[in-house]
Design an enzyme around this catalytic site. Structure first.
Site, PDB file in Angstrom:
ATOM      1  N   TYR A   1     -27.580  39.880  86.635  1.00 18.59           N
ATOM      2  CA  TYR A   1     -27.701  40.042  88.094  1.00 18.59           C
ATOM      3  C   TYR A   1     -26.835  41.192  88.587  1.00 18.59           C
ATOM      4  O   TYR A   1     -27.265  41.995  89.416  1.00 18.59           O
ATOM      5  CB  TYR A   1     -27.290  38.744  88.790  1.00 18.59           C
ATOM      6  CG  TYR A   1     -27.417  38.815  90.290  1.00 18.59           C
ATOM      7  CD1 TYR A   1     -28.670  38.807  90.899  1.00 18.59           C
ATOM      8  CD2 TYR A   1     -26.289  38.901  91.103  1.00 18.59           C
ATOM      9  CE1 TYR A   1     -28.798  38.886  92.280  1.00 18.59           C
ATOM     10  CE2 TYR A   1     -26.397  38.979  92.483  1.00 18.59           C
ATOM     11  CZ  TYR A   1     -27.659  38.969  93.064  1.00 18.59           C
ATOM     12  OH  TYR A   1     -27.775  39.052  94.430  1.00 18.59           O
ATOM     13  N   TRP A   2     -25.604  41.285  88.065  1.00 12.04           N
ATOM     14  CA  TRP A   2     -24.696  42.348  88.513  1.00 12.04           C
ATOM     15  C   TRP A   2     -25.241  43.730  88.180  1.00 12.04           C
ATOM     16  O   TRP A   2     -25.092  44.671  88.951  1.00 12.04           O
ATOM     17  CB  TRP A   2     -23.314  42.153  87.868  1.00 12.04           C
ATOM     18  CG  TRP A   2     -22.319  43.166  88.333  1.00 12.04           C
ATOM     19  CD1 TRP A   2     -21.555  43.107  89.459  1.00 12.04           C
ATOM     20  CD2 TRP A   2     -21.988  44.407  87.690  1.00 12.04           C
ATOM     21  NE1 TRP A   2     -20.771  44.225  89.567  1.00 12.04           N
ATOM     22  CE2 TRP A   2     -21.020  45.038  88.492  1.00 12.04           C
ATOM     23  CE3 TRP A   2     -22.423  45.033  86.532  1.00 12.04           C
ATOM     24  CZ2 TRP A   2     -20.468  46.266  88.152  1.00 12.04           C
ATOM     25  CZ3 TRP A   2     -21.875  46.253  86.200  1.00 12.04           C
ATOM     26  CH2 TRP A   2     -20.912  46.865  86.994  1.00 12.04           C
ATOM     27  N   HIS A   3     -25.918  43.850  87.036  1.00  9.67           N
ATOM     28  CA  HIS A   3     -26.462  45.151  86.645  1.00  9.67           C
ATOM     29  C   HIS A   3     -27.703  45.546  87.444  1.00  9.67           C
ATOM     30  O   HIS A   3     -28.192  46.662  87.301  1.00  9.67           O
ATOM     31  CB  HIS A   3     -26.804  45.148  85.154  1.00  9.67           C
ATOM     32  CG  HIS A   3     -25.625  45.489  84.284  1.00  9.67           C
ATOM     33  ND1 HIS A   3     -24.795  44.536  83.746  1.00  9.67           N
ATOM     34  CD2 HIS A   3     -25.134  46.681  83.874  1.00  9.67           C
ATOM     35  CE1 HIS A   3     -23.848  45.133  83.040  1.00  9.67           C
ATOM     36  NE2 HIS A   3     -24.021  46.426  83.103  1.00  9.67           N
ATOM     37  N   GLY A   4     -28.220  44.659  88.256  1.00  5.70           N
ATOM     38  CA  GLY A   4     -29.359  45.017  89.094  1.00  5.70           C
ATOM     39  C   GLY A   4     -30.416  43.941  89.219  1.00  5.70           C
ATOM     40  O   GLY A   4     -31.219  43.956  90.145  1.00  5.70           O
TER      41      GLY A   4
ATOM     42  N   VAL B   1     -24.129  38.685  84.359  1.00  5.41           N
ATOM     43  CA  VAL B   1     -24.148  40.063  83.853  1.00  5.41           C
ATOM     44  C   VAL B   1     -25.476  40.729  84.208  1.00  5.41           C
ATOM     45  O   VAL B   1     -25.518  41.872  84.673  1.00  5.41           O
ATOM     46  CB  VAL B   1     -23.913  40.097  82.331  1.00  5.41           C
ATOM     47  CG1 VAL B   1     -24.083  41.506  81.787  1.00  5.41           C
ATOM     48  CG2 VAL B   1     -22.523  39.579  81.983  1.00  5.41           C
TER      49      VAL B   1
END
Length: 370
Positions: A332-335, A330
């Site tokens: 990593y996916w958000h940035g 979560v």
């Protein structure tokens, strides 16, 4: 009163909605209902073509090509039927969004930053959809592969109501429901549409009132008022922040959820009000349907990371690892910025502490003492 402009997400999507996206969603609704009446057998392909056309219109030929390339690469890797290889491919595709040279190249395709960000957000969400399709492909028997063709992948990836910002529907649910749609009457569909619009309009008015009256985000953007506020005031601001987040996503996910229902599909449940949540673990246990934090991909992480890694059914170490990987993805996916890793670590710690406390309190000796 002037609007608080500091909530980027709300301002961004409302601006895009007014300019183009709401009109394109209305076009999707029209194509869906007409194809249902005239060529119901080919409805998924009609919606796929419309989604591709809408993508081309908003993101241009180059943006369209990027999303098509992501889908093609994911499908090719899925042919090996190795979940680990699929995950590696997905993480590599996600990482390409953060390469400075690639970012600069994509920025040059557009006249404004807002257009570039629309591509960035859309590709990020499409990565989740490509991963969902690929993992479902890996998990199904060879006899079921016919229902996981590249054409079905494109119908799933370019389904327009969930195209730019979600919510996420996993591929199996999408394909099964698209094949076995409920035949609702025109009157029933019209009732669903009218009631849905009234509810979304009410939520939108409430969000706009909060933006124009409360200035939560403006207060958070300056250290001075926060330093001078009492702890009670800070607690109130924190509660106001998450309540606005809740109302905001009732609008942002309410619109595509309404269109999903009009298409005969079952949308993911809208978030549960944060004021009703009293257990940290319960919030994440309801990760597949009602979680508020990281709302977009909670269902995704539960199905494709937490459960395959063993989840609560594995040993203590396995549970710790599966929970850690969930929050890591979560973040990593958000940035992948440092504050997101702190957020993920604190969430993981909160779940572990609460679960540990519950296990201690469940010991018979402790129960007797209580």
């Amino acid at each position: 009163l002037p609007q608080d402009p500091m909530d980027f997400e709300w301002s961004y999507w409302i601006e895009w909605g007014r300019e183009r996206i709401l009109w394109l969603l209305a076009g999707h609704l029209l194509v869906s209902q007409v194809s249902r009446l005239l060529v119901e057998k080919y409805k998924p392909w009609c919606l796929m073509v419309y989604g591709m056309a809408a993508c081309w219109l908003l993101l241009g030929i180059k943006g369209f090509a990027v999303i098509l390339l992501h889908a093609a690469v994911s499908f090719a890797v899925a042919q090996f039927q190795l979940s680990l290889l699929t995950w590696l491919c997905s993480l590599i595709l996600l990482s390409t969004l953060r390469i400075p040279a690639v970012e600069e190249t994509k920025r040059k395709w557009y006249d404004t930053e807002n257009e570039y960000y629309l591509l960035l957000f859309t590709v990020s969400v499409r990565c989740l959809f490509c991963t969902s399709f690929s993992l479902e492909y890996c998990w199904h028997a060879p006899t079921q592969k016919s229902s996981h063709s590249f054409l079905w992948m494109l119908a799933y990836v370019f389904y327009y109501p969930t195209f730019h910002n979600g919510p996420l529907v996993n591929f199996d649910e999408f394909s099964k429901q698209m094949r076995r749609q409920e035949a609702l009457s025109v009157k029933t569909n019209l009732t669903i549409l009218v009631v849905g619009i009234i509810r979304i309009f009410f939520w939108w008015c409430l969000a706009e009132l909060m933006i124009h009256l409360m200035y939560i985000h403006a207060l958070y953007s300056s250290a001075l008022p926060l330093e001078s506020a009492s702890y009670w005031a800070l607690g109130g601001l924190a509660l106001a922040q998450v309540l606005f987040f809740y109302v905001k996503y009732l609008v942002l996910y309410g619109v595509p959820a309404l269109l999903l229902r009009m298409d005969g599909l079952k949308p993911p449940a809208l978030p549960c009000c944060v004021s009703l949540m009293h257990s940290f673990t319960k919030m994440w246990r309801l990760i597949s349907v009602k979680s508020l934090t990281a709302l977009l991909i909670c269902h995704f992480t539960y199905r494709y990371i937490y459960v395959p890694m063993g989840g609560s059914q594995s040993s203590l170490l396995g549970t710790l690892l599966s929970t850690a990987l969930t929050f890591a993805f979560v973040s990593y996916w958000h940035g992948g910025q440092s504050y997101l890793w702190y957020w993920g670590a604190l969430n993981w710690l909160g779940v572990i502490v609460e679960n540990g406390t519950k296990r201690i309190l469940s010991i018979s000796l402790i129960q007797d003492l209580i």
